[in-house]
Design a protein around this motif. Structure first.
Motif, PDB file in Angstrom:
ATOM      1  N   LEU A   1       0.850  -1.189   0.000  1.00  0.00           N
ATOM      2  CA  LEU A   1       0.000   0.000   0.000  1.00  0.00           C
ATOM      3  C   LEU A   1       0.886   1.239   0.000  1.00  0.00           C
ATOM      4  CD1 LEU A   1      -2.572  -1.071   2.715  1.00  0.00           C
ATOM      5  CD2 LEU A   1      -2.891  -1.109   0.239  1.00  0.00           C
ATOM      6  N   PRO A   2       0.875   2.026  -1.085  1.00  0.00           N
ATOM      7  CA  PRO A   2       1.700   3.237  -1.118  1.00  0.00           C
ATOM      8  C   PRO A   2       1.121   4.319  -0.210  1.00  0.00           C
ATOM      9  CG  PRO A   2       0.379   3.102  -3.097  1.00  0.00           C
ATOM     10  CD  PRO A   2       0.143   1.834  -2.334  1.00  0.00           C
ATOM     11  N   THR A   3       1.976   5.241   0.216  1.00  0.00           N
ATOM     12  CA  THR A   3       1.542   6.383   1.010  1.00  0.00           C
ATOM     13  C   THR A   3       0.794   7.352   0.101  1.00  0.00           C
ATOM     14  OG1 THR A   3       3.468   6.141   2.414  1.00  0.00           O
ATOM     15  CG2 THR A   3       2.352   8.254   2.495  1.00  0.00           C
ATOM     16  N   VAL A   4      -0.303   7.919   0.594  1.00  0.00           N
ATOM     17  CA  VAL A   4      -1.098   8.876  -0.175  1.00  0.00           C
ATOM     18  C   VAL A   4      -0.984  10.237   0.501  1.00  0.00           C
ATOM     19  CG1 VAL A   4      -3.412   9.470  -0.980  1.00  0.00           C
ATOM     20  CG2 VAL A   4      -2.664   7.091  -0.963  1.00  0.00           C
ATOM     21  N   MET A   5      -0.733  11.265  -0.312  1.00  0.00           N
ATOM     22  CA  MET A   5      -0.584  12.626   0.211  1.00  0.00           C
ATOM     23  C   MET A   5      -1.642  13.532  -0.397  1.00  0.00           C
ATOM     24  SD  MET A   5       3.534  12.897  -0.176  1.00  0.00           S
ATOM     25  CE  MET A   5       3.429  12.375  -1.888  1.00  0.00           C
ATOM     26  N   LYS A   6      -2.165  14.461   0.411  1.00  0.00           N
ATOM     27  CA  LYS A   6      -3.124  15.441  -0.091  1.00  0.00           C
ATOM     28  C   LYS A   6      -2.350  16.623  -0.665  1.00  0.00           C
ATOM     29  CE  LYS A   6      -7.349  17.837   1.045  1.00  0.00           C
ATOM     30  NZ  LYS A   6      -8.370  18.089   2.079  1.00  0.00           N
ATOM     31  N   MET A   7      -2.677  16.989  -1.893  1.00  0.00           N
ATOM     32  CA  MET A   7      -2.003  18.093  -2.564  1.00  0.00           C
ATOM     33  C   MET A   7      -2.673  19.412  -2.182  1.00  0.00           C
ATOM     34  SD  MET A   7       0.163  16.215  -4.015  1.00  0.00           S
ATOM     35  CE  MET A   7       1.049  17.184  -5.195  1.00  0.00           C
ATOM     36  N   ASP A   8      -2.048  20.533  -2.535  1.00  0.00           N
ATOM     37  CA  ASP A   8      -2.579  21.861  -2.206  1.00  0.00           C
ATOM     38  C   ASP A   8      -3.924  22.140  -2.861  1.00  0.00           C
ATOM     39  OD1 ASP A   8      -0.371  22.378  -0.646  1.00  0.00           O
ATOM     40  OD2 ASP A   8       0.725  23.395  -2.257  1.00  0.00           O
ATOM     41  N   ASP A   9      -4.174  21.546  -4.034  1.00  0.00           N
ATOM     42  CA  ASP A   9      -5.435  21.803  -4.737  1.00  0.00           C
ATOM     43  C   ASP A   9      -6.566  20.866  -4.288  1.00  0.00           C
ATOM     44  OD1 ASP A   9      -4.573  19.451  -5.828  1.00  0.00           O
ATOM     45  OD2 ASP A   9      -4.636  20.121  -7.915  1.00  0.00           O
TER      46      ASP A   9
ATOM     47  N   THR B   1      -6.555  17.534  -4.324  1.00  0.00           N
ATOM     48  CA  THR B   1      -6.471  16.186  -4.889  1.00  0.00           C
ATOM     49  C   THR B   1      -5.462  15.367  -4.094  1.00  0.00           C
ATOM     50  OG1 THR B   1      -4.767  16.863  -6.467  1.00  0.00           O
ATOM     51  CG2 THR B   1      -7.062  17.021  -7.212  1.00  0.00           C
ATOM     52  N   TYR B   2      -5.440  14.081  -4.365  1.00  0.00           N
ATOM     53  CA  TYR B   2      -4.526  13.177  -3.669  1.00  0.00           C
ATOM     54  C   TYR B   2      -3.565  12.543  -4.661  1.00  0.00           C
ATOM     55  CZ  TYR B   2      -7.571  13.588   0.364  1.00  0.00           C
ATOM     56  OH  TYR B   2      -8.284  14.080   1.419  1.00  0.00           O
ATOM     57  N   ALA B   3      -2.346  12.260  -4.205  1.00  0.00           N
ATOM     58  CA  ALA B   3      -1.342  11.621  -5.050  1.00  0.00           C
ATOM     59  C   ALA B   3      -0.688  10.494  -4.259  1.00  0.00           C
ATOM     60  CB  ALA B   3      -0.292  12.631  -5.488  1.00  0.00           C
ATOM     61  N   ALA B   4      -0.470   9.374  -4.924  1.00  0.00           N
ATOM     62  CA  ALA B   4       0.182   8.225  -4.297  1.00  0.00           C
ATOM     63  C   ALA B   4       1.686   8.319  -4.510  1.00  0.00           C
ATOM     64  CB  ALA B   4      -0.353   6.931  -4.887  1.00  0.00           C
ATOM     65  N   ASP B   5       2.440   7.996  -3.474  1.00  0.00           N
ATOM     66  CA  ASP B   5       3.895   7.973  -3.546  1.00  0.00           C
ATOM     67  C   ASP B   5       4.337   6.508  -3.570  1.00  0.00           C
ATOM     68  OD1 ASP B   5       6.603   8.299  -3.368  1.00  0.00           O
ATOM     69  OD2 ASP B   5       6.583   9.254  -1.389  1.00  0.00           O
ATOM     70  N   PRO B   6       4.624   5.967  -4.759  1.00  0.00           N
ATOM     71  CA  PRO B   6       4.943   4.539  -4.847  1.00  0.00           C
ATOM     72  C   PRO B   6       6.272   4.145  -4.203  1.00  0.00           C
ATOM     73  CG  PRO B   6       5.235   5.607  -6.968  1.00  0.00           C
ATOM     74  CD  PRO B   6       4.650   6.623  -6.052  1.00  0.00           C
ATOM     75  N   LYS B   7       7.118   5.126  -3.853  1.00  0.00           N
ATOM     76  CA  LYS B   7       8.398   4.807  -3.227  1.00  0.00           C
ATOM     77  C   LYS B   7       8.292   4.670  -1.711  1.00  0.00           C
ATOM     78  CE  LYS B   7      11.081   6.833  -6.868  1.00  0.00           C
ATOM     79  NZ  LYS B   7      11.573   8.065  -7.411  1.00  0.00           N
ATOM     80  N   ASN B   8       7.176   5.105  -1.138  1.00  0.00           N
ATOM     81  CA  ASN B   8       6.962   5.008   0.307  1.00  0.00           C
ATOM     82  C   ASN B   8       5.630   4.329   0.553  1.00  0.00           C
ATOM     83  OD1 ASN B   8       9.300   6.450   1.198  1.00  0.00           O
ATOM     84  ND2 ASN B   8       8.311   8.307   0.473  1.00  0.00           N
ATOM     85  N   GLY B   9       5.613   3.374   1.454  1.00  0.00           N
ATOM     86  CA  GLY B   9       4.377   2.685   1.763  1.00  0.00           C
ATOM     87  C   GLY B   9       4.625   1.572   2.755  1.00  0.00           C
ATOM     88  N   ILE B  10       3.671   0.673   2.864  1.00  0.00           N
ATOM     89  CA  ILE B  10       3.788  -0.439   3.793  1.00  0.00           C
ATOM     90  C   ILE B  10       3.451  -1.749   3.084  1.00  0.00           C
ATOM     91  CG2 ILE B  10       3.310   0.882   5.898  1.00  0.00           C
ATOM     92  CD1 ILE B  10       0.429  -0.096   5.743  1.00  0.00           C
TER      93      ILE B  10
END
Length: 63
Positions: free
Chosen positions: A24-32, A34-43
């Motif tokens: 499961l990649p880490t998901v971050m909330k963007m300034d606008d 929307t959400y973006a997944a970070d495939p390099k960080n997760g569990i």
């Protein structure tokens, strides 16, 4: 290796493991907004299901 504890729901010790390890990649909330997944960080998540009552237990480890 199966969980060393009994099922918290029915107290049986009959665990079945999922056949694949999930990521499961880490998901971050963007300034606008929307959400973006970070495939390099997760569990990594491994699921175990009680064969008696179908209770699902998850175990994870950081990437």
């Amino acid at each position: 290796m199966a969980p060393k504890i009994s099922c918290p729901n029915c107290q049986q010790n009959e665990w079945l493991e999922n056949s694949e390890l999930s990521y499961l990649p880490t998901v971050m909330k963007m300034d606008d907004g929307t959400y973006a997944a970070d495939p390099k960080n997760g569990i990594h998540v491994r699921l175990w299901r009680c064969n008696n009552c179908m209770y699902v237990m998850q175990f994870w480890e950081p990437d």
